[in-house]
Design an enzyme around this catalytic site. Structure first.
Site, PDB file in Angstrom:
ATOM      1  N   SER A 124       0.653  -1.167   0.026  1.00 36.52           N
ATOM      2  CA  SER A 124      -0.098   0.118  -0.247  1.00 36.52           C
ATOM      3  C   SER A 124       0.819   1.379   0.018  1.00 36.52           C
ATOM      4  CB  SER A 124      -0.823   0.099   1.221  1.00 36.52           C
ATOM      5  OG  SER A 124      -1.470   1.363   1.557  1.00 36.52           O
ATOM      6  N   GLU A 126       0.312   3.562   1.858  1.00 36.93           N
ATOM      7  CA  GLU A 126       0.622   4.028   3.175  1.00 36.93           C
ATOM      8  C   GLU A 126       2.000   3.670   3.856  1.00 36.93           C
ATOM      9  OE1 GLU A 126      -1.361   5.762   5.291  1.00 36.93           O
ATOM     10  OE2 GLU A 126      -2.859   6.125   3.617  1.00 36.93           O
ATOM     11  N   TYR A 148      -1.759   0.640  10.369  1.00 37.13           N
ATOM     12  CA  TYR A 148      -1.965   0.232   9.173  1.00 37.13           C
ATOM     13  C   TYR A 148      -0.725   0.159   7.983  1.00 37.13           C
ATOM     14  CZ  TYR A 148      -4.062  -0.985   4.370  1.00 37.13           C
ATOM     15  OH  TYR A 148      -4.006  -1.385   3.082  1.00 37.13           O
TER      16      TYR A 148
END
Length: 322
Positions: A124, A126, A148
């Site tokens: 991701s 992120e 996360y």
């Protein structure tokens, strides 16, 4: 010979589109589902008869080994995780168990039970958190800023390390935000397209949002899953950024959604400090050079097409419920 694929997270947005795509390619598709799962199977109901549902859980090492031993898949796609960032703050340990340690269990199950399987790990954007460069490339340093992102960074590097240590065919797709009509209603893109439709139908009078100047790299989930599959067809495993390569503001998203239903967004949208996040000093946007050059992938849906397809879906769905 018919190829077999095992998908974790098959009931989610990406999993359902990937299952459809692989079935269309002639695969025998297995979906890993927790026996006690309360998650809806609605996203895969339309193709459930063609899917093989297998019981398993990323928290249980032996269930993963059993699932892989029984199905003997040629390709394994790990799309399962606790993927909602705000929840990762309220449930950080659970997020780590599924999104991080669960990948270690899955990699170990592959190593022991089907080491010649090709493995896709859903990484991701992120993981970049607050990057020091824009656009980001596959070599940009990871600086995650939430549980996360931390969990995804762990999973990413475990995949890379298993690839190097055990010579597994394992690759990570660093996906940026991707949307579709199957996106959960808690995510801002869907909140906006659905909100515009609710207002159009007279079921809502106001839409409260945060920072309209925030910018994101958005693409369609159907484009993203095609990139995942293409990654698994290469001679050598590698890691790729999957993105649109461009950013759009929340304001542009709102304007496009409301215009599509014939409304002026400024009459209905208000700013709520509770949803406000400050501008990031460096934009999260993916560099497309590597994935375009090496596997010939680029998105087919434009930003406007993505917004309009989601508005049309919400309009059809909500009109029927009236």
């Amino acid at each position: 010979m018919v190829r077999k694929a095992l998908i974790t997270g098959v009931t989610g947005q990406d999993g359902s589109y990937l299952a459809e795509f692989l079935l269309a390619q002639g695969y025998e598709v297995y979906g890993l589902v927790r026996r006690s799962s309360s998650s809806s199977l609605s996203r895969i109901n339309h193709c459930a008869e063609k899917l093989h549902i297998v019981s398993g859980d990323l928290l249980d090492q032996f269930s993963l080994m059993d699932a892989i031993s029984e199905t003997q898949p040629d390709e394994i796609y790990n799309l399962a995780s606790q993927s909602y960032v705000p929840t990762s703050w309220t449930q950080p340990a659970l997020t780590a168990e599924y999104t991080a340690i669960g990948v270690s269990r899955l990699l170990e199950a592959i190593r022991r039970c089907k080491p010649d399987a090709r493995f896709y790990q859903a990484s991701s954007s992120e993981v970049f958190g607050q990057p020091d460069e824009s656009p980001q490339t596959e070599l940009t340093a990871f600086r995650p800023r939430n549980p996360y992102g931390v969990a995804k960074a762990y999973a990413h590097w475990m995949t890379v390390n298993y690839r190097n240590q055990y010579d597994l065919y394992a690759g990570c797709g660093i996906t940026y935000t991707h949307e579709s009509p199957r996106r959960g209603k808690e995510f801002v893109f869907r909140k906006i397209t659905r909100g515009a439709v609710l207002i159009k139908l007279g079921m809502l009078s106001e839409l409260k949002l945060g920072n309209l100047d925030a910018r994101r790299d958005w693409c369609h989930a159907q484009d993203a899953v095609k990139a995942m599959w293409l990654m698994m067809q290469q001679d050598q495993p590698d890691d790729f950024i999957i993105a649109s390569g461009e950013t759009h503001s929340v304001r542009e998203l709102v304007q496009c959604a409301f215009e599509h239903v014939g409304l002026n967004w400024q009459d209905y949208v208000s700013i709520d400090p509770a949803f406000y996040r400050p501008n990031e000093p460096v934009e999260l946007v993916g560099a497309m050079d590597k994935i375009k050059t090496k596997i010939g992938w680029q998105p087919e849906y434009s930003f406007e097409q993505l917004v309009q397809s989601m508005v049309d879906h919400d309009l059809k769905e909500l009109s029927q419920s009236q």
